[in-house]
Design an enzyme around this catalytic site. Sequence first.
Site, short mmCIF file in Angstrom:
data_model
loop_
_atom_site.label_atom_id
_atom_site.label_comp_id
_atom_site.label_asym_id
_atom_site.label_seq_id
_atom_site.Cartn_x
_atom_site.Cartn_y
_atom_site.Cartn_z
N ARG A 117 11.31 -6.81 4.79
CA ARG A 117 11.24 -5.35 4.52
C ARG A 117 12.23 -4.58 5.39
NH1 ARG A 117 5.38 -2.60 4.35
NH2 ARG A 117 5.33 -2.88 6.61
N ARG A 127 -9.36 1.26 8.78
CA ARG A 127 -8.92 -0.10 9.06
C ARG A 127 -9.96 -0.87 9.86
NH1 ARG A 127 -3.12 0.81 8.74
NH2 ARG A 127 -1.90 -1.08 8.94
N LYS A 140 0.83 -1.21 0.00
CA LYS A 140 0.00 0.00 0.00
C LYS A 140 0.86 1.26 0.00
CE LYS A 140 -2.49 -0.77 3.69
NZ LYS A 140 -1.92 -2.08 4.11
N ARG A 180 -0.55 -8.96 13.37
CA ARG A 180 -1.11 -7.97 12.43
C ARG A 180 -2.03 -8.65 11.42
NH1 ARG A 180 3.89 -5.16 10.01
NH2 ARG A 180 2.45 -3.68 9.08
N ARG A 183 11.19 -2.26 10.89
CA ARG A 183 10.14 -1.76 11.76
C ARG A 183 9.88 -2.79 12.85
NH1 ARG A 183 5.35 0.08 7.72
NH2 ARG A 183 4.15 -0.81 9.43
P1 AMP Z 1 0.97 0.81 8.57
O1 AMP Z 1 2.19 1.58 8.27
O2 AMP Z 1 -0.24 1.28 7.78
O3 AMP Z 1 1.16 -0.68 8.49
O4 AMP Z 1 0.59 1.13 10.10
C1 AMP Z 1 1.46 0.79 11.16
C2 AMP Z 1 0.68 0.66 12.45
O5 AMP Z 1 0.08 1.93 12.78
C3 AMP Z 1 -0.47 -0.32 12.44
O6 AMP Z 1 -0.05 -1.66 12.65
C4 AMP Z 1 -1.33 0.21 13.55
O7 AMP Z 1 -0.80 -0.10 14.83
C5 AMP Z 1 -1.21 1.71 13.38
N1 AMP Z 1 -2.24 2.22 12.45
C6 AMP Z 1 -2.06 2.72 11.20
N2 AMP Z 1 -3.23 3.06 10.65
C7 AMP Z 1 -4.19 2.76 11.56
C8 AMP Z 1 -5.60 2.86 11.59
N3 AMP Z 1 -6.28 3.33 10.55
N4 AMP Z 1 -6.25 2.45 12.72
C9 AMP Z 1 -5.58 1.99 13.78
N5 AMP Z 1 -4.26 1.84 13.81
C10 AMP Z 1 -3.55 2.23 12.72
#
Ligand code: AMP
Length: 217
Positions: A127, A88, A13, A171, A160
């Site tokens: 990654r 999400r 994404k 996740r 990360r």
């Molecule tokens: P990402 O980079 O999109 O994978 O986001 C990393 C982490 O940020 C996720 O695993 C969540 O802990 C938090 N996060 C990101 N977007 C959301 C969201 N829309 N709702 C809740 N937690 C989020």
Amino acid sequence: MRLVLVGPPGAGKGTQAEFIAAHLSVPKISTGDIFRANVSQGTPLGVEAKRYMDAGGLVPDEVTINMVRDRLAEADAADGFLLDGFPRTVPQAVALDKIVADMGAALDVVLELVVDNDEVVRRLAGRRNCRSCKKIWHVEFDATVKPGVCDNCGGELYQRDDDKPETIEERLRVYARDTAPLVDFYGAQGKLVGIDATGTVEDITIRAIDALRSYGS
Ligand code: AMP
């Protein structure tokens, strides 16, 4: 265009959002990026978010929705945006519909990046992110010349915390439980377009842009 990108962690994404947003000339708004920026600056929001992020869980809806509402109120998002990583959960999707309706608009399309679980695990576990220029590499599929050093800017690569194997599993569980229902939610609104998110980054971008063409991109 007002666009949402959905797909499991590791679907690509973030990478695709970058290209698609540039193609559409809209800001890319990534909740994960905003949380990570807050974590590295040590803000109160960052301190709260980190607890959930490190465990592979979701930051509570209320916190996330307020953050997105504030971001979408900024001038650059007035005529369009691409949301990456938000919504999400179904309550976040309901809140987003309301936020956008209050702007006198509606979402145009939700692009789903479709990729199976095994592939996701391979992608996430390998990654590596650059601390300086933020470019995303992969130890197997897109390796740097020197391990741990960004080819782009010489910055230090890191993994990360939430890309560590034990967190990846959690996740994926959270995705299946909380986020996958969005496919039905947006399907019922007639806004969902799915594309195969395997293959090269370039192939996937072309597929995405093709899929969006009928929406006026
Ligand atoms: P990402 O980079 O999109 O994978 O986001 C990393 C982490 O940020 C996720 O695993 C969540 O802990 C938090 N996060 C990101 N977007 C959301 C969201 N829309 N709702 C809740 N937690 C989020």
